[in-house]
Design an enzyme around this catalytic site. Sequence first.
Site, PDB file in Angstrom:
ATOM      1  N   GLY A  12      22.011  72.055  62.730  1.00 35.13           N
ATOM      2  CA  GLY A  12      22.014  72.623  61.332  1.00 35.13           C
ATOM      3  C   GLY A  12      22.314  74.144  61.414  1.00 35.13           C
ATOM      4  O   GLY A  12      21.554  75.056  60.842  1.00 35.13           O
ATOM      5  N   SER A  14      24.848  76.175  60.858  1.00 37.57           N
ATOM      6  CA  SER A  14      25.939  76.835  60.021  1.00 37.57           C
ATOM      7  C   SER A  14      25.343  78.105  59.149  1.00 37.57           C
ATOM      8  O   SER A  14      26.168  79.142  58.782  1.00 37.57           O
ATOM      9  CB  SER A  14      26.584  75.853  59.026  1.00 37.57           C
ATOM     10  OG  SER A  14      25.937  75.396  58.148  1.00 37.57           O
ATOM     11  N   SER A 139       9.454  70.809  59.635  1.00 35.26           N
ATOM     12  CA  SER A 139       9.179  70.180  58.518  1.00 35.26           C
ATOM     13  C   SER A 139       9.008  71.246  57.468  1.00 35.26           C
ATOM     14  O   SER A 139      10.151  71.878  57.204  1.00 35.26           O
ATOM     15  CB  SER A 139       7.754  69.745  58.786  1.00 35.26           C
ATOM     16  OG  SER A 139       7.175  68.977  58.068  1.00 35.26           O
ATOM     17  N   TYR A 153      12.311  64.354  48.978  1.00 34.42           N
ATOM     18  CA  TYR A 153      12.162  65.425  50.110  1.00 34.42           C
ATOM     19  C   TYR A 153      10.972  65.346  50.721  1.00 34.42           C
ATOM     20  O   TYR A 153      10.929  65.194  51.918  1.00 34.42           O
ATOM     21  CB  TYR A 153      12.558  66.837  49.495  1.00 34.42           C
ATOM     22  CG  TYR A 153      12.569  68.086  50.343  1.00 34.42           C
ATOM     23  CD1 TYR A 153      13.137  68.186  51.368  1.00 34.42           C
ATOM     24  CD2 TYR A 153      11.327  68.882  50.423  1.00 34.42           C
ATOM     25  CE1 TYR A 153      13.131  69.069  52.157  1.00 34.42           C
ATOM     26  CE2 TYR A 153      11.225  69.870  51.301  1.00 34.42           C
ATOM     27  CZ  TYR A 153      11.973  70.037  52.099  1.00 34.42           C
ATOM     28  OH  TYR A 153      12.035  71.213  53.057  1.00 34.42           O
ATOM     29  N   SER A 154       9.877  65.330  49.964  1.00 34.04           N
ATOM     30  CA  SER A 154       8.463  65.335  50.707  1.00 34.04           C
ATOM     31  C   SER A 154       8.492  63.894  51.395  1.00 34.04           C
ATOM     32  O   SER A 154       7.825  63.966  52.585  1.00 34.04           O
ATOM     33  CB  SER A 154       7.385  65.247  49.611  1.00 34.04           C
ATOM     34  OG  SER A 154       7.011  66.576  49.432  1.00 34.04           O
ATOM     35  N   LYS A 157       9.906  64.391  54.706  1.00 32.84           N
ATOM     36  CA  LYS A 157       9.113  65.449  55.658  1.00 32.84           C
ATOM     37  C   LYS A 157       7.735  64.876  55.967  1.00 32.84           C
ATOM     38  O   LYS A 157       7.284  64.956  57.075  1.00 32.84           O
ATOM     39  CB  LYS A 157       9.086  66.808  55.038  1.00 32.84           C
ATOM     40  CG  LYS A 157      10.273  67.504  54.742  1.00 32.84           C
ATOM     41  CD  LYS A 157      11.060  67.961  56.093  1.00 32.84           C
ATOM     42  CE  LYS A 157      12.180  68.902  55.820  1.00 32.84           C
ATOM     43  NZ  LYS A 157      12.984  69.208  56.975  1.00 32.84           N
ATOM     44  N   ASN A 187      13.878  82.544  51.603  1.00 36.18           N
ATOM     45  CA  ASN A 187      15.037  83.333  50.871  1.00 36.18           C
ATOM     46  C   ASN A 187      16.044  82.560  51.635  1.00 36.18           C
ATOM     47  O   ASN A 187      17.030  83.830  52.224  1.00 36.18           O
ATOM     48  CB  ASN A 187      14.765  84.588  50.838  1.00 36.18           C
ATOM     49  CG  ASN A 187      15.697  85.294  49.414  1.00 36.18           C
ATOM     50  OD1 ASN A 187      16.663  84.458  49.317  1.00 36.18           O
ATOM     51  ND2 ASN A 187      15.720  86.343  49.179  1.00 36.18           N
TER      52      ASN A 187
HETATM   53  N1  NAP Z   1      14.663  77.170  52.895  1.00 33.78           N
HETATM   54  C1  NAP Z   1      13.452  76.733  52.603  1.00 33.78           C
HETATM   55  O1  NAP Z   1      12.773  77.384  51.720  1.00 33.78           O
HETATM   56  C2  NAP Z   1      12.812  76.015  53.588  1.00 33.78           C
HETATM   57  C3  NAP Z   1      11.317  75.499  53.264  1.00 33.78           C
HETATM   58  C4  NAP Z   1      10.735  74.550  54.055  1.00 33.78           C
HETATM   59  C5  NAP Z   1      11.401  73.836  55.146  1.00 33.78           C
HETATM   60  N2  NAP Z   1      12.871  74.132  55.040  1.00 33.78           N
HETATM   61  C6  NAP Z   1      13.477  73.434  56.204  1.00 33.78           C
HETATM   62  O2  NAP Z   1      14.241  74.316  57.261  1.00 33.78           O
HETATM   63  C7  NAP Z   1      15.200  73.660  57.580  1.00 33.78           C
HETATM   64  C8  NAP Z   1      16.757  74.481  57.283  1.00 33.78           C
HETATM   65  O3  NAP Z   1      16.565  74.843  55.852  1.00 33.78           O
HETATM   66  P1  NAP Z   1      17.423  76.081  55.613  1.00 33.78           P
HETATM   67  O4  NAP Z   1      16.358  76.792  54.634  1.00 33.78           O
HETATM   68  O5  NAP Z   1      18.061  76.949  56.736  1.00 33.78           O
HETATM   69  O6  NAP Z   1      18.614  75.458  54.642  1.00 33.78           O
HETATM   70  P2  NAP Z   1      20.158  75.659  54.684  1.00 33.78           P
HETATM   71  O7  NAP Z   1      20.357  77.094  54.432  1.00 33.78           O
HETATM   72  O8  NAP Z   1      20.491  74.684  53.481  1.00 33.78           O
HETATM   73  O9  NAP Z   1      20.558  74.995  56.054  1.00 33.78           O
HETATM   74  C9  NAP Z   1      20.603  73.584  56.242  1.00 33.78           C
HETATM   75  C10 NAP Z   1      21.437  73.268  57.461  1.00 33.78           C
HETATM   76  O10 NAP Z   1      21.266  71.993  57.680  1.00 33.78           O
HETATM   77  C11 NAP Z   1      22.728  71.559  57.825  1.00 33.78           C
HETATM   78  N3  NAP Z   1      22.902  70.050  57.427  1.00 33.78           N
HETATM   79  C12 NAP Z   1      22.564  69.364  56.161  1.00 33.78           C
HETATM   80  N4  NAP Z   1      22.868  68.064  56.246  1.00 33.78           N
HETATM   81  C13 NAP Z   1      23.155  67.888  57.472  1.00 33.78           C
HETATM   82  C14 NAP Z   1      23.618  66.969  58.115  1.00 33.78           C
HETATM   83  N5  NAP Z   1      23.964  65.667  57.780  1.00 33.78           N
HETATM   84  N6  NAP Z   1      24.148  66.927  59.422  1.00 33.78           N
HETATM   85  C15 NAP Z   1      24.205  68.104  59.953  1.00 33.78           C
HETATM   86  N7  NAP Z   1      23.769  69.283  59.412  1.00 33.78           N
HETATM   87  C16 NAP Z   1      23.319  69.188  58.271  1.00 33.78           C
HETATM   88  C17 NAP Z   1      23.423  72.372  56.822  1.00 33.78           C
HETATM   89  O11 NAP Z   1      24.835  72.260  57.193  1.00 33.78           O
HETATM   90  P3  NAP Z   1      26.108  72.607  55.855  1.00 33.78           P
HETATM   91  O12 NAP Z   1      26.225  73.888  55.905  1.00 33.78           O
HETATM   92  O13 NAP Z   1      27.291  71.769  56.608  1.00 33.78           O
HETATM   93  O14 NAP Z   1      25.510  71.938  54.627  1.00 33.78           O
HETATM   94  C18 NAP Z   1      22.844  73.929  57.258  1.00 33.78           C
HETATM   95  O15 NAP Z   1      23.398  74.285  58.557  1.00 33.78           O
HETATM   96  C19 NAP Z   1      15.625  72.229  56.904  1.00 33.78           C
HETATM   97  O16 NAP Z   1      15.258  71.356  57.454  1.00 33.78           O
HETATM   98  C20 NAP Z   1      14.604  72.431  55.654  1.00 33.78           C
HETATM   99  O17 NAP Z   1      14.004  71.198  55.091  1.00 33.78           O
HETATM  100  C21 NAP Z   1      13.436  74.923  54.332  1.00 33.78           C
END
Ligand code: NAP
Length: 293
Positions: A12, A14, A139, A153-154, A157, A187
């Site tokens: 992930g 991107s 997580s 989602y929960s 995780k 953010n």
């Molecule tokens: N942001 C928050 O507040 C937060 C809080 C707690 C935990 N997290 C966790 O942190 C991690 C990263 O989140 P983020 O905030 O960076 O979110 P994000 O900006 O939405 O990034 C998520 C990444 O996962 C990729 N992805 C989604 N589905 C996929 C699949 N089937 N195969 C391969 N890649 C996939 C997305 O690719 P695409 O660009 O192709 O969609 C993107 O690169 C996640 O596990 C999330 O649950 C985030």
Amino acid sequence: MKESRLNVFITGCSTGIGRSLLNEFCGKEFRVFASVRQSKFEDFKASLTGRLCEVIPYALDVTDLDNGTEVINDIHTIYGPIDILINNAGISYRTVIEEMCDRDEALQMATNYFGPMHLIRLVLPVMRKRRKGRIINISSVGGMMAMPTMAAYSASKFALEGASEALWYEVRPFGIHVSLVRPGFVNSNAFRKVKYSRGTDPEDNKGAYANHYRHMSTFIEKITTRTPCTPESAARTIYKVSQMKHPPLRIAGTPDASFFSYLRRILPRRFYHWLLYRSLPGIKTWGKAPDHE
Ligand SMILES: NC(=O)c1ccc[n+]([C@@H]2O[C@H](COP(=O)([O-])OP(=O)(O)OC[C@H]3O[C@@H](n4cnc5c(N)ncnc54)[C@H](OP(=O)(O)O)[C@@H]3O)[C@@H](O)[C@H]2O)c1
């Protein structure tokens, strides 16, 4: 000559935390295998040109198990063992249980749980034989406390947390470290990419749960856009965990995650649930006619 760089595989990349993690590992003693979905692959590859560090891009959809097998086998064959696996890719549905459709729930679990488990199973035999390796699963505070509209989602995780805890015991005798990093509100674009099952989008929702969605959505958007925690700061924490000699099983990924974890530990559980319920945004309107009518 012995290869001194460590191989790190991140899913992930991107955008968001994954992209920042890639930057964090870059320019240090690592060879970074950064994966993105096929649809983002060409743009991602183009964005890497001119980098001085070694980043090897892979197209991987973590829900496609055969794709995962091909990628990991390819890395093992061409570049050797993976030293650090970081399961970062994730999605988030914001839909109440009653309105969640089975297919979307399966996708939530496939992305946040089954995909990471499959990758872990692929890297473990090699790590086990070498008696070293690190697995870092991203997580969430949502993997410690469940919030309304975020059940799936929960659940994904919590599943990741449970399996990682079991794994921690299983592979410790082989010198393999397992950690869960739990970010709180970050953010990133994640809240803009949040998914709604069966057209439950709060914008035009007039159903029984309309106020649940509307208030939760506004609340999460407000916190997520105001928090000082960025994908970069979360990535720095994850990087530090990857460098610890004895990393703990669970680590807060942001300061608010430490605070929530503390609350959950110290408050009597009945009081905690009562307090959280009373604090839900607009709770007095939940279950009543939609606010906008
Ligand atoms: N942001 C928050 O507040 C937060 C809080 C707690 C935990 N997290 C966790 O942190 C991690 C990263 O989140 P983020 O905030 O960076 O979110 P994000 O900006 O939405 O990034 C998520 C990444 O996962 C990729 N992805 C989604 N589905 C996929 C699949 N089937 N195969 C391969 N890649 C996939 C997305 O690719 P695409 O660009 O192709 O969609 C993107 O690169 C996640 O596990 C999330 O649950 C985030």
